[in-house]
Design a protein around this motif. Sequence first.
Motif: not given
Length: 411
Positions: A350-374
Amino acid sequence: MPCPALPDGFDFTDPDLLHHRMPLPEFAELRQAEPVYWIPQQPGIAGFEDEGYWAVTRHADVKYVSTHPELFSSWLNTAIIRFKENIPRDAIEVQRLILLNMDPPEHTRVRGIVQRGFTPRAIRALEDTLRRRAHSIVQEAVAQTGPFDFVTQVACELPLQAIAELIGIPQEDRLKIFDWSNKMISYDDPEYAITEEVGQESATELISYAMNMAADRKQCPAKDIVTQLVAAEDQGNLTSDEFGFFVLMLAVAGNETTRNAITHGMHALLTHPDQWDLYKRERPSTTAEELVRWATPIVSFQRTATQDTELGGQQIKKGDRVGLFYSSANNDPAVFDSPEVLDITRDPNPHLGFGGGGPHYCLGKSLATLEIDLIFNAIADAMPGLRLVGDPRRLRSAWVNGVKELQVSAS
């Protein structure tokens, strides 16, 4: 509770500090002794005419502030915790046009529109293209004779190409985005000799570029995300100005952060050979999340108290700035077993590398993790013997955990 043993004048946003290291021992000291702690500053040194900020270091408290925008505003002083010394106030306030620095309900409206570009379907539609691009990037790096810079040859390329692909920027223009975004965040690093004027000019050029894209799509709609976001303003889409500031945010939040996560992640794997061997052998799906936790590319953002409140046993006054230190939260032993250990099989995480939740939680989290995986899959396939040639050269910054150069060799 013991008093924290920090040296007089210690400031987590001092760019000289992050230039050399992450202050993990000092974060640990505060989490244990005084997890919400007043850091004094001279008025004007961070761009604000106050006397300092509250450092929030525990995972639970960072999450609390993040999920209570009615108590802790991004708009009042923006989310950037330290600007250049004595920056004009109007130069800070203009940044309220960026999604990162909005509060609900305006934030809710704009985010609701831009989310159209980040739906699971939109990200899945990019996957095959980005996989090919990751493979091509790594193959070009393999062709290098001798050592090469991992940052410029590998880490920066896929995030740039992904943003270009996502919003329809011609790939040949991606290096313009790289240059503009570098100049916007590198104002604390003397190596780049970025003046305030150069940074502002770069932001203006990027916004103008994006606004011209928006104007083109309104004249000639296409089957792309830009058209979805801007083509019909009366149907709840973005104005040209809003789209310009959205692309500016993407250039930093979607490019700089993922690039640094990839760079720190590669350095971490190469300095933990057991984890690199495990990755090459098993390719755990949990790897990207652990590398983001380990790297935490954004050390901190800030909020400003909208009223008197209490946090972590401290009385926070209306108007006080509150620094959310994600790098500390992601090493909180109350949440993570052995946080000092790199564990690419860590689950849950449950890291907060994409923000701590709430309205500003990272919009591009799915894209970022996909890029890292690829990109790491491509590196493991084509460069399994990659090795370090030198230590990382860190960016001098008040709030970005950045790496300017990482020399490696594939042979």
